[in-house]
Design a protein around this motif. Structure first.
Motif, short mmCIF file in Angstrom:
data_model
loop_
_atom_site.label_atom_id
_atom_site.label_comp_id
_atom_site.label_asym_id
_atom_site.label_seq_id
_atom_site.Cartn_x
_atom_site.Cartn_y
_atom_site.Cartn_z
N LEU A 205 0.58 -0.68 0.17
CA LEU A 205 0.34 0.00 -0.34
C LEU A 205 0.52 1.17 0.47
CD1 LEU A 205 -3.02 -0.51 2.60
CD2 LEU A 205 -2.97 -0.08 0.04
N ARG A 206 2.16 0.93 0.45
CA ARG A 206 2.82 2.17 0.75
C ARG A 206 3.36 2.68 -0.69
NH1 ARG A 206 8.79 3.01 3.94
NH2 ARG A 206 8.43 5.32 3.72
N GLY A 207 3.55 1.37 -0.93
CA GLY A 207 4.31 2.30 -2.99
C GLY A 207 2.49 2.55 -4.06
N LEU A 208 1.50 1.85 -3.64
CA LEU A 208 0.31 2.58 -4.44
C LEU A 208 0.17 3.98 -4.21
CD1 LEU A 208 -2.70 0.23 -4.77
CD2 LEU A 208 -2.60 2.84 -4.57
N VAL A 209 0.20 4.28 -2.92
CA VAL A 209 0.29 5.36 -2.57
C VAL A 209 0.23 6.45 -2.45
CG1 VAL A 209 -0.27 7.05 -0.33
CG2 VAL A 209 -1.51 4.48 0.11
N ALA A 210 2.91 6.05 -2.56
CA ALA A 210 3.18 7.17 -2.89
C ALA A 210 3.17 7.53 -3.99
CB ALA A 210 4.51 6.62 -2.36
N ARG A 211 3.22 6.78 -5.46
CA ARG A 211 2.74 6.72 -6.85
C ARG A 211 1.68 7.46 -6.69
NH1 ARG A 211 5.46 1.35 -6.42
NH2 ARG A 211 3.20 0.74 -6.68
N ALA A 212 0.51 6.96 -6.53
CA ALA A 212 -0.86 7.65 -6.54
C ALA A 212 -0.62 9.42 -6.21
CB ALA A 212 -1.59 7.16 -6.29
N LEU A 213 0.13 9.44 -4.97
CA LEU A 213 0.78 11.35 -4.83
C LEU A 213 1.26 11.44 -5.22
CD1 LEU A 213 -0.86 10.37 -1.23
CD2 LEU A 213 -2.48 11.04 -2.42
N HIS A 214 2.34 11.01 -5.73
CA HIS A 214 3.62 11.60 -6.40
C HIS A 214 4.21 11.72 -5.46
CE1 HIS A 214 1.36 10.97 -10.72
NE2 HIS A 214 0.62 11.76 -9.95
N ASP A 215 4.28 11.74 -4.35
CA ASP A 215 5.12 11.45 -2.54
C ASP A 215 5.50 10.83 -2.75
OD1 ASP A 215 6.03 12.94 -0.23
OD2 ASP A 215 4.19 12.70 0.33
N PRO A 216 7.16 10.31 -2.34
CA PRO A 216 8.42 9.86 -1.89
C PRO A 216 8.17 9.36 -0.25
CG PRO A 216 9.38 11.54 -2.40
CD PRO A 216 7.79 11.84 -3.03
N GLY A 233 -8.64 -6.56 7.31
CA GLY A 233 -8.15 -8.39 6.55
C GLY A 233 -8.07 -8.74 7.99
N LEU A 234 -7.72 -8.81 9.36
CA LEU A 234 -7.30 -9.49 10.52
C LEU A 234 -8.92 -10.42 10.59
CD1 LEU A 234 -4.87 -8.39 12.05
CD2 LEU A 234 -4.95 -10.83 11.00
N LEU A 249 -6.39 -14.50 3.51
CA LEU A 249 -6.34 -12.89 4.29
C LEU A 249 -5.63 -12.20 5.05
CD1 LEU A 249 -10.75 -13.46 4.73
CD2 LEU A 249 -9.47 -12.39 3.43
N THR A 250 -4.89 -13.16 5.47
CA THR A 250 -3.60 -12.78 6.78
C THR A 250 -2.66 -12.75 5.82
OG1 THR A 250 -4.83 -13.73 8.75
CG2 THR A 250 -2.48 -14.01 8.46
N ALA A 251 -2.36 -13.84 5.03
CA ALA A 251 -1.17 -13.14 3.85
C ALA A 251 -1.25 -12.26 3.23
CB ALA A 251 -0.77 -14.48 3.19
N PHE A 252 -1.92 -11.66 2.84
CA PHE A 252 -2.49 -10.29 1.04
C PHE A 252 -2.60 -9.33 2.18
CE2 PHE A 252 -3.52 -14.29 -1.98
CZ PHE A 252 -2.53 -13.42 -2.49
N THR A 253 -2.80 -9.31 3.65
CA THR A 253 -3.14 -8.46 4.63
C THR A 253 -1.39 -7.68 4.94
OG1 THR A 253 -5.56 -8.75 5.37
CG2 THR A 253 -4.01 -7.50 6.87
N ALA A 254 -0.83 -8.29 4.88
CA ALA A 254 0.72 -8.84 6.09
C ALA A 254 1.37 -7.91 4.61
CB ALA A 254 1.71 -10.27 6.04
N LEU A 324 -5.05 -6.04 -6.34
CA LEU A 324 -5.92 -7.35 -6.40
C LEU A 324 -6.44 -7.99 -5.07
CD1 LEU A 324 -6.18 -9.80 -8.47
CD2 LEU A 324 -4.58 -11.46 -7.53
N PRO A 325 -5.70 -8.14 -3.83
CA PRO A 325 -6.80 -8.30 -2.61
C PRO A 325 -8.42 -7.90 -2.81
CG PRO A 325 -4.61 -8.02 -2.51
CD PRO A 325 -4.37 -7.33 -4.23
N PHE A 326 -7.87 -6.62 -2.99
CA PHE A 326 -9.02 -5.91 -3.06
C PHE A 326 -10.53 -6.37 -3.87
CE2 PHE A 326 -6.37 -2.84 -1.41
CZ PHE A 326 -6.69 -2.51 0.13
N LEU A 327 -9.94 -6.42 -4.23
CA LEU A 327 -11.15 -7.12 -5.76
C LEU A 327 -11.58 -8.62 -5.68
CD1 LEU A 327 -9.98 -6.19 -9.01
CD2 LEU A 327 -11.77 -4.72 -7.07
N LEU A 328 -10.48 -9.54 -5.14
CA LEU A 328 -10.83 -11.07 -3.86
C LEU A 328 -12.54 -11.27 -3.41
CD1 LEU A 328 -7.07 -12.40 -3.05
CD2 LEU A 328 -8.69 -12.67 -5.49
#
Length: 363
Positions: A205-216, A233-234, A249-254, A324-328
């Motif tokens: 999620l950190r990578g996704l948000v950083a790229r979406a906001l153009h903020d490292p 997730g838990l 669910l636990t694996a993809f949450t992690a 992907l996990p949000f669509l499962l």
């Protein structure tokens, strides 16, 4: 096999008393990032000539991949014949996370095999939980499964896993005291040490948000959603009717909430595909397989700092695993359990299975 070279250097540093977290290797200047216990396991790696080590890594990954496929089938309650096991193993190699793991000489397959083997052992098995604790001692991501076990009421297994993890930490302090103090008080919190969190390699999620906001450094814009995803997730994992759903669910949450989850960390796609196929969700399995073979994150511009300059329409292509996990459909309207609840009169002739097997109230 850049990561394999890091492991080799870690083993040499542990064997000869070097500064475990003070070196870098390869042209990318990669440092050691795992706990000292992992470095102790890597000591034999430092003794092998490099060509032999690379050949052993390839052979070991082939065996581990076959083991992961077999364990994934066990998680899905669908054992495979030897022929199907070989076929599925060969097919799994084309999944990008698996291929990248082999390419880098990574330990992901070993860590996931230890974790999944422990989680799928029969109730009452001796030392159940120990392998999970040892896996967490090598790579910290499996720690979230300890919380999962507690939420599912498997306190003894969670306690054994915690004891196994504590033993790895203690062993590190006994044999590598300076490196252990350095790691647990300092290096563990240096997430930038692992690499740039905003590049497309990072599918958390950190990578996704950083790229979406153009903020490292997205700060709370990442931390708050990550916390919400961890709780949700838990919670879903605790309520999951099927053990396989809870584990996934636990694996993809992690993977989502971890600050950095490189693409090769997502080898949990193998058990995911096994569960989907076992539950008859073939179309979903095909789509998931396409996501993990399309390699879309490598098709968008990402040289230098271009990862932070992607237009909106390229953002999904740069973060396919994180989305992907949000669509499962696990736990949702598309799940098998929900389908059975809506159609309680399914017959053996319609499902191919006795009705008692499909009864969602039957543990």
């Amino acid at each position: 096999m850049a990561d394999l070279l890091v492991y080799r250097a870690e083993g040499a540093a542990a064997a000869h008393g070097g500064d475990l977290y003070g070196f870098t290797v390869t042209e990318w200047r990669l440092p050691a990032t795992y706990p000292p216990f992992a470095a102790l396991l890597f000591v034999p790696v430092a003794w092998l000539p490099l060509p032999v080590l690379k050949a052993a890594s390839l052979a070991g990954d082939a065996v581990l991949l076959a083991g992961l496929v077999a364990l994934s089938a066990r998680l899905a309650s669908r054992p495979l014949s030897p022929a199907r096991l070989c076929t599925a193993t060969a097919a799994a190699l084309w999944l990008e996370p698996v291929f990248q793991t082999v390419l880098f000489g990574q330990v992901n397959l070993a860590v996931v095999c230890l974790t999944l083997w422990d989680l799928t052992r029969p109730p009452g098995a001796r030392t159940r939980g120990l392998a999970l604790g040892l896996a967490a001692g090598v790579k910290l991501t499996p720690v979230l499964f300890l919380v999962y076990l507690l939420l599912r009421g498997r306190r003894r297994q969670a306690a054994t896993a915690a004891a196994g993890l504590a033993a790895t930490v203690l062993l590190g302090f006994l044999l590598l005291p300076a490196a252990s103090a350095d790691f647990w008080t300092r290096r563990l919190y240096e997430t930038g040490r692992v690499g740039k969190a905003w590049i497309v390699d990072n599918q958390s999620l950190r990578g996704l948000v950083a790229r979406a906001l153009h903020d490292p450094a997205p700060g709370l814009a990442w931390a708050l959603p990550a916390a919400a995803v961890a709780v949700a997730g838990l919670a879903l994992a605790r309520r999951a009717r099927r053990e396989s759903h809870g584990v996934l669910l636990t694996a993809f949450t992690a993977l989502l909430v971890c600050p950095v989850s490189w693409t090769h960390h997502w080898v949990w796609c193998v058990p995911l595909l096994a569960v989907l196929l076992a539950e008859g969700r073939t179309r979903t399995a095909v789509l998931v397989a396409l996501v993990f073979t399309a390699r879309t994150m490598w098709l968008v511009p990402h040289a230098g700092g271009l990862d932070l300059e992607l237009p909106w329409w390229q953002q999904p292509l740069a973060a396919p695993y994180a989305l992907l996990p949000f669509l499962l459909p696990f736990g949702g309207a598309g799940s098998c359990d929900s389908m059975i609840n809506r159609c309680p009169n399914l017959t053996t002739e319609q499902t191919g299975k006795p009705h008692a097997v499909l009864d969602p109230s039957d543990p």
